[in-house]
Design a protein around this motif. Structure first.
Motif, PDB file in Angstrom:
ATOM      1  N   LEU A 136       0.886  -1.150  -0.050  1.00 55.03           N
ATOM      2  CA  LEU A 136       0.036  -0.006   0.123  1.00 55.03           C
ATOM      3  C   LEU A 136       0.903   1.296  -0.106  1.00 55.03           C
ATOM      4  N   ARG A 137       1.936   1.116   0.642  1.00 52.38           N
ATOM      5  CA  ARG A 137       2.995   2.493   0.708  1.00 52.38           C
ATOM      6  C   ARG A 137       3.390   2.555  -0.690  1.00 52.38           C
ATOM      7  N   THR A 138       3.894   1.706  -1.239  1.00 51.99           N
ATOM      8  CA  THR A 138       4.431   1.763  -2.552  1.00 51.99           C
ATOM      9  C   THR A 138       3.398   2.168  -3.551  1.00 51.99           C
ATOM     10  N   PHE A 139       2.193   1.464  -3.708  1.00 57.69           N
ATOM     11  CA  PHE A 139       1.016   1.890  -4.411  1.00 57.69           C
ATOM     12  C   PHE A 139       0.768   3.537  -4.333  1.00 57.69           C
ATOM     13  N   ARG A 140       0.483   3.901  -3.004  1.00 57.21           N
ATOM     14  CA  ARG A 140       0.126   5.268  -2.944  1.00 57.21           C
ATOM     15  C   ARG A 140       1.228   6.343  -3.361  1.00 57.21           C
ATOM     16  N   SER A 141       2.468   5.867  -3.038  1.00 57.78           N
ATOM     17  CA  SER A 141       3.605   6.824  -3.699  1.00 57.78           C
ATOM     18  C   SER A 141       3.439   7.043  -4.850  1.00 57.78           C
ATOM     19  N   SER A 142       3.379   5.762  -5.593  1.00 56.24           N
ATOM     20  CA  SER A 142       3.358   5.871  -7.222  1.00 56.24           C
ATOM     21  C   SER A 142       1.989   6.685  -7.897  1.00 56.24           C
ATOM     22  N   MET A 143       1.096   6.348  -7.010  1.00 59.36           N
ATOM     23  CA  MET A 143      -0.350   7.341  -7.564  1.00 59.36           C
ATOM     24  C   MET A 143      -0.016   8.723  -7.349  1.00 59.36           C
ATOM     25  N   LYS A 144       0.465   9.031  -6.055  1.00 60.19           N
ATOM     26  CA  LYS A 144       0.713  10.451  -6.004  1.00 60.19           C
ATOM     27  C   LYS A 144       1.943  11.095  -7.042  1.00 60.19           C
ATOM     28  N   ASN A 145       2.920  10.374  -7.334  1.00 60.25           N
ATOM     29  CA  ASN A 145       3.755  10.577  -8.525  1.00 60.25           C
ATOM     30  C   ASN A 145       2.965  10.968  -9.751  1.00 60.25           C
ATOM     31  N   THR A 146       2.006  10.131 -10.010  1.00 58.88           N
ATOM     32  CA  THR A 146       1.234  10.103 -11.490  1.00 58.88           C
ATOM     33  C   THR A 146       0.459  11.155 -11.319  1.00 58.88           C
ATOM     34  N   LEU A 147      -0.239  11.327 -10.290  1.00 62.33           N
ATOM     35  CA  LEU A 147      -1.099  12.692  -9.891  1.00 62.33           C
ATOM     36  C   LEU A 147      -0.433  14.044 -10.340  1.00 62.33           C
ATOM     37  N   LYS A 148       0.809  13.863  -9.924  1.00 60.48           N
ATOM     38  CA  LYS A 148       1.637  15.282 -10.009  1.00 60.48           C
ATOM     39  C   LYS A 148       1.887  15.556 -11.667  1.00 60.48           C
ATOM     40  N   SER A 149       1.535  14.514 -12.429  1.00 57.30           N
ATOM     41  CA  SER A 149       1.868  14.698 -13.520  1.00 57.30           C
ATOM     42  C   SER A 149       0.678  15.097 -14.528  1.00 57.30           C
ATOM     43  N   VAL A 150      -0.453  15.413 -13.887  1.00 58.92           N
ATOM     44  CA  VAL A 150      -1.729  15.470 -14.487  1.00 58.92           C
ATOM     45  C   VAL A 150      -2.097  16.886 -14.646  1.00 58.92           C
ATOM     46  N   THR A 151      -2.743  17.242 -15.688  1.00 58.28           N
ATOM     47  CA  THR A 151      -3.369  18.555 -15.928  1.00 58.28           C
ATOM     48  C   THR A 151      -4.549  18.453 -16.214  1.00 58.28           C
ATOM     49  N   VAL A 152      -5.802  19.049 -15.491  1.00 58.55           N
ATOM     50  CA  VAL A 152      -7.122  19.017 -15.773  1.00 58.55           C
ATOM     51  C   VAL A 152      -7.438  20.209 -16.780  1.00 58.55           C
ATOM     52  N   VAL A 153      -8.197  19.752 -17.670  1.00 61.98           N
ATOM     53  CA  VAL A 153      -8.427  20.727 -18.789  1.00 61.98           C
ATOM     54  C   VAL A 153     -10.153  20.651 -18.983  1.00 61.98           C
ATOM     55  N   ASP A 154     -10.702  21.839 -18.995  1.00 52.23           N
ATOM     56  CA  ASP A 154     -12.232  21.822 -19.118  1.00 52.23           C
ATOM     57  C   ASP A 154     -12.782  21.508 -20.678  1.00 52.23           C
ATOM     58  N   PRO A 155     -13.758  21.364 -20.934  1.00 56.53           N
ATOM     59  CA  PRO A 155     -14.114  21.189 -22.441  1.00 56.53           C
ATOM     60  C   PRO A 155     -13.770  22.384 -23.377  1.00 56.53           C
ATOM     61  N   GLU A 156     -13.603  23.724 -22.834  1.00 57.55           N
ATOM     62  CA  GLU A 156     -13.330  24.723 -23.516  1.00 57.55           C
ATOM     63  C   GLU A 156     -11.704  24.829 -23.788  1.00 57.55           C
ATOM     64  N   GLY A 157     -11.034  23.931 -22.869  1.00 62.48           N
ATOM     65  CA  GLY A 157      -9.501  23.961 -23.100  1.00 62.48           C
ATOM     66  C   GLY A 157      -8.915  24.664 -22.070  1.00 62.48           C
ATOM     67  N   ASN A 158      -9.539  25.237 -21.212  1.00 61.74           N
ATOM     68  CA  ASN A 158      -9.041  25.983 -19.990  1.00 61.74           C
ATOM     69  C   ASN A 158      -8.098  25.022 -18.971  1.00 61.74           C
ATOM     70  N   ASP A 159      -7.197  25.497 -18.385  1.00 61.42           N
ATOM     71  CA  ASP A 159      -6.548  24.784 -17.379  1.00 61.42           C
ATOM     72  C   ASP A 159      -7.232  24.903 -16.169  1.00 61.42           C
ATOM     73  N   VAL A 160      -7.866  23.962 -15.457  1.00 58.23           N
ATOM     74  CA  VAL A 160      -8.754  24.026 -14.252  1.00 58.23           C
ATOM     75  C   VAL A 160      -7.747  23.213 -13.190  1.00 58.23           C
ATOM     76  N   THR A 161      -6.660  22.905 -13.389  1.00 60.57           N
ATOM     77  CA  THR A 161      -5.994  22.051 -12.320  1.00 60.57           C
ATOM     78  C   THR A 161      -6.167  22.726 -11.030  1.00 60.57           C
ATOM     79  N   PRO A 162      -6.287  22.094 -10.018  1.00 60.99           N
ATOM     80  CA  PRO A 162      -6.620  22.386  -8.835  1.00 60.99           C
ATOM     81  C   PRO A 162      -5.336  23.050  -8.199  1.00 60.99           C
TER      82      PRO A 162
END
Length: 76
Positions: free
Chosen positions: A38-64
């Motif tokens: 679980l420690r390894t999984f959580r660490s991996s998931m956090k690293n994955t999320l750090k590389s995510v950018t959230v974009v709305d349907p209009e193309g605007n960056d809405v990353t928290p």
């Protein structure tokens, strides 16, 4: 990443617990391996999320903002 040997051991202990039960030592080992997994999984998931950018349907960056701050920490 957890080694293949440890994952195989987790799977073995899981199957054994369902079929015949585990000894006290095996239960402790299973708990320790699960916590490590679980420690390894959580660490991996956090690293994955750090590389995510959230974009709305209009193309605007809405990353928290919190995620943007984490990305900036990683880059500096």
């Amino acid at each position: 990443m957890l080694s293949n040997d440890k994952i195989a051991r987790i799977n073995f202990l899981s199957k054994k617990s369902k079929s015949e039960g585990l000894t006290g030592e095996e239960q402790k080992e299973q708990k320790k391996l699960r916590e490590e997994y679980l420690r390894t999984f959580r660490s991996s998931m956090k690293n994955t999320l750090k590389s995510v950018t959230v974009v709305d349907p209009e193309g605007n960056d809405v990353t928290p903002q919190k995620l943007k701050d984490e990305k900036n920490k990683r880059l500096h």
